[in-house]
Motif scaffolding. Sequence first.
Motif, mmCIF file in Angstrom:
data_model
loop_
_atom_site.group_PDB
_atom_site.id
_atom_site.type_symbol
_atom_site.label_atom_id
_atom_site.label_comp_id
_atom_site.label_asym_id
_atom_site.label_seq_id
_atom_site.Cartn_x
_atom_site.Cartn_y
_atom_site.Cartn_z
ATOM 1 N N LEU A 312 -10.509 9.339 -2.808
ATOM 2 C CA LEU A 312 -9.139 8.842 -2.658
ATOM 3 C C LEU A 312 -8.149 9.943 -3.057
ATOM 4 O O LEU A 312 -7.652 9.986 -4.180
ATOM 5 N N ARG A 313 -7.830 10.826 -2.104
ATOM 6 C CA ARG A 313 -7.024 12.012 -2.392
ATOM 7 C C ARG A 313 -5.599 11.918 -1.894
ATOM 8 O O ARG A 313 -4.786 12.812 -2.146
ATOM 9 N N LYS A 314 -5.279 10.871 -1.160
ATOM 10 C CA LYS A 314 -3.923 10.701 -0.623
ATOM 11 C C LYS A 314 -3.370 9.395 -1.188
ATOM 12 O O LYS A 314 -3.670 8.316 -0.664
ATOM 13 N N ILE A 315 -2.587 9.500 -2.263
ATOM 14 C CA ILE A 315 -2.108 8.305 -2.957
ATOM 15 C C ILE A 315 -0.586 8.315 -3.045
ATOM 16 O O ILE A 315 0.014 9.305 -3.479
ATOM 17 N N TYR A 316 0.003 7.190 -2.627
ATOM 18 C CA TYR A 316 1.434 6.976 -2.807
ATOM 19 C C TYR A 316 1.641 5.665 -3.559
ATOM 20 O O TYR A 316 0.801 4.757 -3.497
ATOM 21 N N SER A 317 2.766 5.583 -4.251
ATOM 22 C CA SER A 317 3.082 4.363 -4.992
ATOM 23 C C SER A 317 4.552 4.039 -4.827
ATOM 24 O O SER A 317 5.417 4.909 -4.927
ATOM 25 N N GLY A 318 4.822 2.761 -4.550
ATOM 26 C CA GLY A 318 6.201 2.295 -4.433
ATOM 27 C C GLY A 318 6.273 0.841 -4.835
ATOM 28 O O GLY A 318 5.271 0.217 -5.159
ATOM 29 N N GLY A 319 7.474 0.304 -4.827
ATOM 30 C CA GLY A 319 7.659 -1.108 -5.146
ATOM 31 C C GLY A 319 8.053 -1.372 -6.575
ATOM 32 O O GLY A 319 8.549 -2.440 -6.898
ATOM 33 N N CYS A 341 7.221 6.968 -3.877
ATOM 34 C CA CYS A 341 8.012 6.673 -2.686
ATOM 35 C C CYS A 341 8.905 5.480 -2.989
ATOM 36 O O CYS A 341 8.691 4.765 -3.964
ATOM 37 N N TYR A 342 9.898 5.285 -2.152
ATOM 38 C CA TYR A 342 10.885 4.243 -2.394
ATOM 39 C C TYR A 342 11.351 3.675 -1.061
ATOM 40 O O TYR A 342 11.528 4.404 -0.073
ATOM 41 N N GLY A 343 11.540 2.390 -1.033
ATOM 42 C CA GLY A 343 12.085 1.736 0.147
ATOM 43 C C GLY A 343 12.294 0.266 -0.153
ATOM 44 O O GLY A 343 11.986 -0.221 -1.247
ATOM 45 N N LEU A 344 12.799 -0.446 0.814
ATOM 46 C CA LEU A 344 13.072 -1.867 0.685
ATOM 47 C C LEU A 344 12.495 -2.592 1.892
ATOM 48 O O LEU A 344 12.111 -1.967 2.887
ATOM 49 N N THR A 345 12.459 -3.919 1.796
ATOM 50 C CA THR A 345 12.126 -4.706 2.985
ATOM 51 C C THR A 345 13.022 -4.291 4.139
ATOM 52 O O THR A 345 12.566 -4.132 5.276
ATOM 53 N N GLU A 346 14.300 -4.063 3.847
ATOM 54 C CA GLU A 346 15.279 -3.745 4.897
ATOM 55 C C GLU A 346 15.158 -2.321 5.432
ATOM 56 O O GLU A 346 15.801 -1.986 6.431
#
Length: 542
Positions: A312-319, A341-346
Amino acid sequence: MMSVYDDRLWLARYAPGQPAGITVEHDSALAMFRAAVARNPDGDILRYCGGRITLRELDELTDAFAVGITDAGFRPGERVAIFAQNVPQFVIAQVGTWKAGGIAVSVNPMNRERELGQLLADSGATVLVTLQSLWQEVAAKVVPETAVRTVLTTSELEYRAEPGSPVECPGTVDLAGMLARFRGVAPPEVTLGPDDIAFLTYTSGTTGPPKGAMTTHRNVVFNAQTYRDWVGLSGDDVILGVAPLFHITGLIGHIAVALLVGAPLVLMGRFDAARTIETVRAERATFTVGSITVFIALMNVPGVEREALASLRKIYSGGAPIPPSTVKAFQAAFGTYIHNCYGLTETTSPSHAVPFGAEAPVDPASGALSVGVPVYDTVVRVVDEEGREVPVGEVGELVTSGPQVVAGYWEKPEETEKALPGGRLHTGDVGYMDAQGWFYVVDPKKDQINAGGYKVWPREVEDVLYEHEAVREAAVIGVPDQYRGETVKAFVSLRPGFSATAEELIDFCRERMAAYKYPRQVEFLEELPKTVSGKLLRRALR
């Protein structure tokens, strides 16, 4: 210099050889899936508890789904609500809905009667796909009062290597039976365009009733390509499905990416840390995106070895916010860096991300870890309360424009105009941009603690608590104090096998923070309250 940033700055600074932006390759998410089927029909697309479904099989199953609901009276433009855990049937229903010309409505499987009733009423769904257990416990009490005409029930025991026996649900249609009946029959042709709605994804409703974000096929394809190109994903990857599929992260970072590149998506039903580690080892998973609480849980599995997550070498985390100390601890334990990483439902999942292979800076003043830089074709402004752009380094509201921003809210034109004037999303999140173009999201103003006139951001205190070896999770709030008006209180859960006292943690923070910031009270809980996406529920602690 004002706080306005677009993808051209990222390209110039971090990837000068990349083309400027993304060319959307498919008119719809359905066309994206069909292209993957044509490339590699016999490749796995879903893996679930030892079971396998190929692209060809998923194509046949989703054809049968579309034929079955059409035969029951479903018409293009209608909505199909999917009320299920992370099981293959979720993907079958979603793609099958598109083949019938419909709109998928993803529903949190933790919802109870009132919440489910709200979403079914608001969306006007005419078909409900649900697990047998959720039908019996929740949905059967709600559906008679809604527009739902057809209920399809299914079991989480299906599609496993060793499937179990389904349960009888009188008054519903057995999904497996319907698929068997219509398998091999092609549905009527439908035309889906970039501006057609792919699914309704409901916001959390923390500031009022949940609103259905109208996610278009253009939104889905664009951000699926963003994940693919940003991270460097291909059909050779194996995607670990740790985010809930009903959530925008699971819908895009798991399902849409898998359908785009034709990579197998590994599903596990409900998240369990020990079983996830076993699954990574067995399936050789290479990529995932999920809440930081997932990775905290993986680190705290008793006896977990460094080699357990070797693939598992490609890991992102958001929420949810990420403590820098947790990123360091995970990298020390497993050798892999967690990209923020960052984002919203919208914003259909990411609007910002740390470039793959780069490490996010930590702001020296606040201790906040950067959420990254805007992704392709995305413009982000930081504005004050009057909507004026603020200078670099100054805190304001993030306003986002780009192809991933949704069309608006389902049947709520006033709410759409308020949140998306001119197509620019006013996120409601507070943050700032530094001189290098990195973005930082700080705590909402409502969470700020006023301790005797001094302002304390909860996340800064939480980040210090995470540096203590015994702390598994931490959440900080302000509580009434006769002398200071408000004071700092921490809620903490401890790692298995570790112990600490309240006094010890208070002293630990006192040594590392200004006198007005460190917590005066510490309360221990076995588990901290969180949303399904992993965000700490400070309001529940209050």
